[in-house]
Design a protein around this motif. Structure first.
Motif, PDB file in Angstrom:
ATOM      1  N   ARG A 215       5.611  -3.491  10.438  1.00 61.82           N
ATOM      2  CA  ARG A 215       6.812  -2.917   9.814  1.00 61.82           C
ATOM      3  C   ARG A 215       7.402  -3.800   8.725  1.00 61.82           C
ATOM      4  O   ARG A 215       8.430  -3.457   8.127  1.00 61.82           O
ATOM      5  N   LEU A 216       6.778  -4.948   8.464  1.00 61.11           N
ATOM      6  CA  LEU A 216       7.362  -5.864   7.478  1.00 61.11           C
ATOM      7  C   LEU A 216       7.264  -5.334   6.051  1.00 61.11           C
ATOM      8  O   LEU A 216       6.208  -4.863   5.618  1.00 61.11           O
ATOM      9  N   HIS A 217       8.346  -5.438   5.319  1.00 59.20           N
ATOM     10  CA  HIS A 217       8.347  -5.168   3.877  1.00 59.20           C
ATOM     11  C   HIS A 217       7.340  -6.104   3.207  1.00 59.20           C
ATOM     12  O   HIS A 217       7.134  -7.239   3.662  1.00 59.20           O
ATOM     13  N   PRO A 218       6.669  -5.669   2.125  1.00 56.50           N
ATOM     14  CA  PRO A 218       5.667  -6.541   1.477  1.00 56.50           C
ATOM     15  C   PRO A 218       6.201  -7.935   1.128  1.00 56.50           C
ATOM     16  O   PRO A 218       5.463  -8.918   1.237  1.00 56.50           O
ATOM     17  N   LEU A 219       7.454  -8.027   0.722  1.00 52.23           N
ATOM     18  CA  LEU A 219       7.996  -9.351   0.378  1.00 52.23           C
ATOM     19  C   LEU A 219       8.089 -10.240   1.614  1.00 52.23           C
ATOM     20  O   LEU A 219       7.863 -11.450   1.548  1.00 52.23           O
TER      21      LEU A 219
ATOM     22  N   ALA B  64       6.541   1.518   0.670  1.00 49.98           N
ATOM     23  CA  ALA B  64       7.740   2.326   0.896  1.00 49.98           C
ATOM     24  C   ALA B  64       8.921   1.455   1.342  1.00 49.98           C
ATOM     25  O   ALA B  64      10.044   1.936   1.423  1.00 49.98           O
ATOM     26  N   GLY B  65       8.653   0.198   1.639  1.00 49.40           N
ATOM     27  CA  GLY B  65       9.754  -0.714   1.911  1.00 49.40           C
ATOM     28  C   GLY B  65       9.824  -1.190   3.346  1.00 49.40           C
ATOM     29  O   GLY B  65      10.518  -2.135   3.664  1.00 49.40           O
ATOM     30  N   GLY B  66       9.156  -0.523   4.213  1.00 53.27           N
ATOM     31  CA  GLY B  66       9.151  -0.947   5.605  1.00 53.27           C
ATOM     32  C   GLY B  66       8.275  -0.006   6.391  1.00 53.27           C
ATOM     33  O   GLY B  66       8.066   1.137   5.983  1.00 53.27           O
ATOM     34  N   GLY B  67       7.754  -0.488   7.492  1.00 50.78           N
ATOM     35  CA  GLY B  67       6.822   0.313   8.283  1.00 50.78           C
ATOM     36  C   GLY B  67       7.523   0.905   9.467  1.00 50.78           C
ATOM     37  O   GLY B  67       8.686   1.197   9.362  1.00 50.78           O
ATOM     38  N   PRO B  68       6.846   1.076  10.564  1.00 51.81           N
ATOM     39  CA  PRO B  68       5.443   0.754  10.778  1.00 51.81           C
ATOM     40  C   PRO B  68       4.523   1.694  10.004  1.00 51.81           C
ATOM     41  O   PRO B  68       4.921   2.782   9.575  1.00 51.81           O
ATOM     42  N   MET B  69       3.262   1.229   9.868  1.00 49.04           N
ATOM     43  CA  MET B  69       2.268   2.062   9.175  1.00 49.04           C
ATOM     44  C   MET B  69       1.381   2.770  10.200  1.00 49.04           C
ATOM     45  O   MET B  69       1.456   2.528  11.392  1.00 49.04           O
ATOM     46  N   LEU B  70       0.526   3.624   9.668  1.00 55.22           N
ATOM     47  CA  LEU B  70      -0.430   4.330  10.527  1.00 55.22           C
ATOM     48  C   LEU B  70      -1.581   3.394  10.899  1.00 55.22           C
ATOM     49  O   LEU B  70      -1.822   2.387  10.238  1.00 55.22           O
ATOM     50  N   ARG B  71      -2.314   3.765  11.955  1.00 53.53           N
ATOM     51  CA  ARG B  71      -3.509   2.990  12.340  1.00 53.53           C
ATOM     52  C   ARG B  71      -4.733   3.877  12.505  1.00 53.53           C
ATOM     53  O   ARG B  71      -5.850   3.431  12.308  1.00 53.53           O
TER      54      ARG B  71
ATOM     55  N   ALA C 249       0.819  -1.213   0.000  1.00 49.38           N
ATOM     56  CA  ALA C 249       0.000   0.000   0.000  1.00 49.38           C
ATOM     57  C   ALA C 249       0.850   1.259   0.000  1.00 49.38           C
ATOM     58  O   ALA C 249       2.039   1.247   0.324  1.00 49.38           O
ATOM     59  N   MET C 250       0.191   2.353  -0.336  1.00 45.94           N
ATOM     60  CA  MET C 250       0.889   3.644  -0.344  1.00 45.94           C
ATOM     61  C   MET C 250       1.010   4.190   1.085  1.00 45.94           C
ATOM     62  O   MET C 250       0.161   3.907   1.936  1.00 45.94           O
ATOM     63  N   GLY C 251       2.047   4.976   1.274  1.00 47.02           N
ATOM     64  CA  GLY C 251       2.210   5.729   2.518  1.00 47.02           C
ATOM     65  C   GLY C 251       1.999   4.899   3.765  1.00 47.02           C
ATOM     66  O   GLY C 251       2.492   3.783   3.906  1.00 47.02           O
ATOM     67  N   GLY C 252       1.197   5.425   4.667  1.00 45.63           N
ATOM     68  CA  GLY C 252       0.975   4.785   5.959  1.00 45.63           C
ATOM     69  C   GLY C 252      -0.054   3.673   5.923  1.00 45.63           C
ATOM     70  O   GLY C 252      -0.481   3.182   6.970  1.00 45.63           O
ATOM     71  N   GLY C 253      -0.483   3.257   4.717  1.00 47.95           N
ATOM     72  CA  GLY C 253      -1.458   2.167   4.613  1.00 47.95           C
ATOM     73  C   GLY C 253      -2.678   2.587   3.817  1.00 47.95           C
ATOM     74  O   GLY C 253      -3.814   2.389   4.253  1.00 47.95           O
ATOM     75  N   HIS C 254      -2.436   3.174   2.650  1.00 43.02           N
ATOM     76  CA  HIS C 254      -3.536   3.713   1.834  1.00 43.02           C
ATOM     77  C   HIS C 254      -3.573   3.055   0.463  1.00 43.02           C
ATOM     78  O   HIS C 254      -2.536   2.681  -0.090  1.00 43.02           O
ATOM     79  N   THR C 255      -4.765   2.948  -0.100  1.00 46.23           N
ATOM     80  CA  THR C 255      -4.915   2.496  -1.481  1.00 46.23           C
ATOM     81  C   THR C 255      -5.739   3.559  -2.208  1.00 46.23           C
ATOM     82  O   THR C 255      -6.461   4.328  -1.562  1.00 46.23           O
ATOM     83  N   PRO C 256      -5.674   3.629  -3.540  1.00 50.07           N
ATOM     84  CA  PRO C 256      -6.479   4.634  -4.246  1.00 50.07           C
ATOM     85  C   PRO C 256      -7.973   4.422  -3.961  1.00 50.07           C
ATOM     86  O   PRO C 256      -8.431   3.274  -3.886  1.00 50.07           O
TER      87      PRO C 256
END
Ligand code: GLU
Length: 338
Positions: free
Chosen positions: A307-311, A278-285, A249-256
């Motif tokens: 915080r995990l990278h998508p892979l 972006a390659g690693g988190g953590p993301m927003l909640r 996802a984009m940014g802190g956890g967003h999709t279009p």
């Protein structure tokens, strides 16, 4: 004093290539060849060498890494070094980290420059890996370190290491945490131990995982993306064989916004993890409102990948599904990653 026993397991990769008659590099070298190319290894350790496969890491499978983990558990040695290609090392090392719970160092290494070039890095990386595997601090803290990758005289945690460049020599980094140690001359200089509560918690639920492969689709969200592939996948009778999905996802956890319906439809159909492109988190909640921001997506049942990278999120999800874990348990394991 007897030397530590280090077992080298070779999977293939650039480190194990040799030129064919056209000059193209082909898989060919085995573990014995890799070890023989670094005579000084014998002075440091009693080396065992075993060729597991001769494949490029871009073609490795989850099943092959599970089989490798089984083999590593049976090895009688004071440390294990796995050599492979660099292309998937960020994934294979993390999978090994999820599967293994050993008291001995387990190190993955590789090469960016092949043996036919003027300055190949394979021999130096293998030597560094063996030096790291025989180091007192590393051996004492093997469990706390988990599986590590050693490249260009730096030691990286498997949960954080990323391949950050396709060709240059310094292609690996832990962008979130930095290396755990460096090799200087012939000594390991420790910097930090990794925080591994989330990996340890996941491993406790994954112990002995032996189920069948559970393919996980990866969707990389991008500008103006409506995620139109998702409903096509779900419409197929067997969902194209996929059992779960990761959305980078984009940014802190967003999709279009235009993808919202498809994203939520996917999450209703199978465990779907959101992870930061972006390659690693953590993301927003709990920051942004709107139909496709983190608050709405979390409420709609998307699993937050921390915080995990998508892979790496994809590796963990495949392993969870293979182990037969339910959605709630999967969400709990990912939650621990922040
Ligand atoms: N693609 C091959 C592999 O990952 C070669 C790349 C490499 O080893 O660096 O095995």
């Amino acid at each position: 004093m007897s030397k530590p026993r280090i077992h080298v397991l070779a999977l293939g990769g650039t480190i194990a290539t040799r030129p064919d008659s056209t000059g193209a590099m082909q898989m060919g070298l085995g573990a014995d060849d890799l070890v023989a190319a670094v005579p000084v290894l014998k002075e440091i350790a009693e080396i065992g060498a075993e060729t597991v496969s001769r494949v490029g890491s871009h073609s490795l499978s989850f099943d092959q890494i599970h089989a490798l983990a089984t083999r590593i558990r049976d090895v009688k040695a004071d440390g294990v070094v796995v050599t492979q290609g660099t292309d998937t090392m960020e994934e294979t090392s993390f999978l090994l980290d999820l599967l293994l719970d050993l008291e001995i160092p387990v190190i993955v290494t590789a090469a960016m420059r092949n043996p036919a070039l003027t300055s190949p890095d394979g021999p130096g990386n293998l030597l560094a890996a063996v030096r790291v595997a025989t180091d007192d601090w590393v051996r004492k803290n093997a469990k706390a370190l988990g599986v590590v990758a050693v490249m260009l005289d730096e030691v990286y945690a498997a949960s954080d290491v990323l391949k950050v460049h396709p060709t240059r020599l310094n292609a690996f980094a832990s962008t979130q945490t930095g290396p755990l140690a460096a090799l200087v001359e012939d000594r390991v200089v420790p910097f930090a131990l990794p925080v591994r509560n989330a990996v340890v918690a996941a491993r406790s639920k994954l112990a002995g995982v032996s189920g069948k492969a559970a393919p996980v689709a990866l969707f990389w969200m991008s500008l103006d993306d409506d995620a139109a592939l998702m409903p096509f996948m779900l419409a197929a009778p067997d969902r194209l064989g996929f059992r779960g999905a990761v959305i980078a996802a984009m940014g802190g956890g967003h999709t279009p916004e235009r993808a919202t319906e498809n994203v939520i439809g996917l999450a209703k159909a199978m465990p779907t993890v959101v992870s930061p492109r972006a390659g690693g988190g953590p993301m927003l909640r709990k920051t942004y409102g709107g139909s496709s921001s983190e608050i709405a997506l979390r409420e709609a049942g998307l699993i937050w990948g921390g915080r995990l990278h998508p892979l790496k999120a994809r590796v963990l999800l495949e392993t969870c599904l293979r182990a037969g874990l339910d959605r709630a348990t999967i969400a709990e394991l990912f939650d621990a990653f922040g």
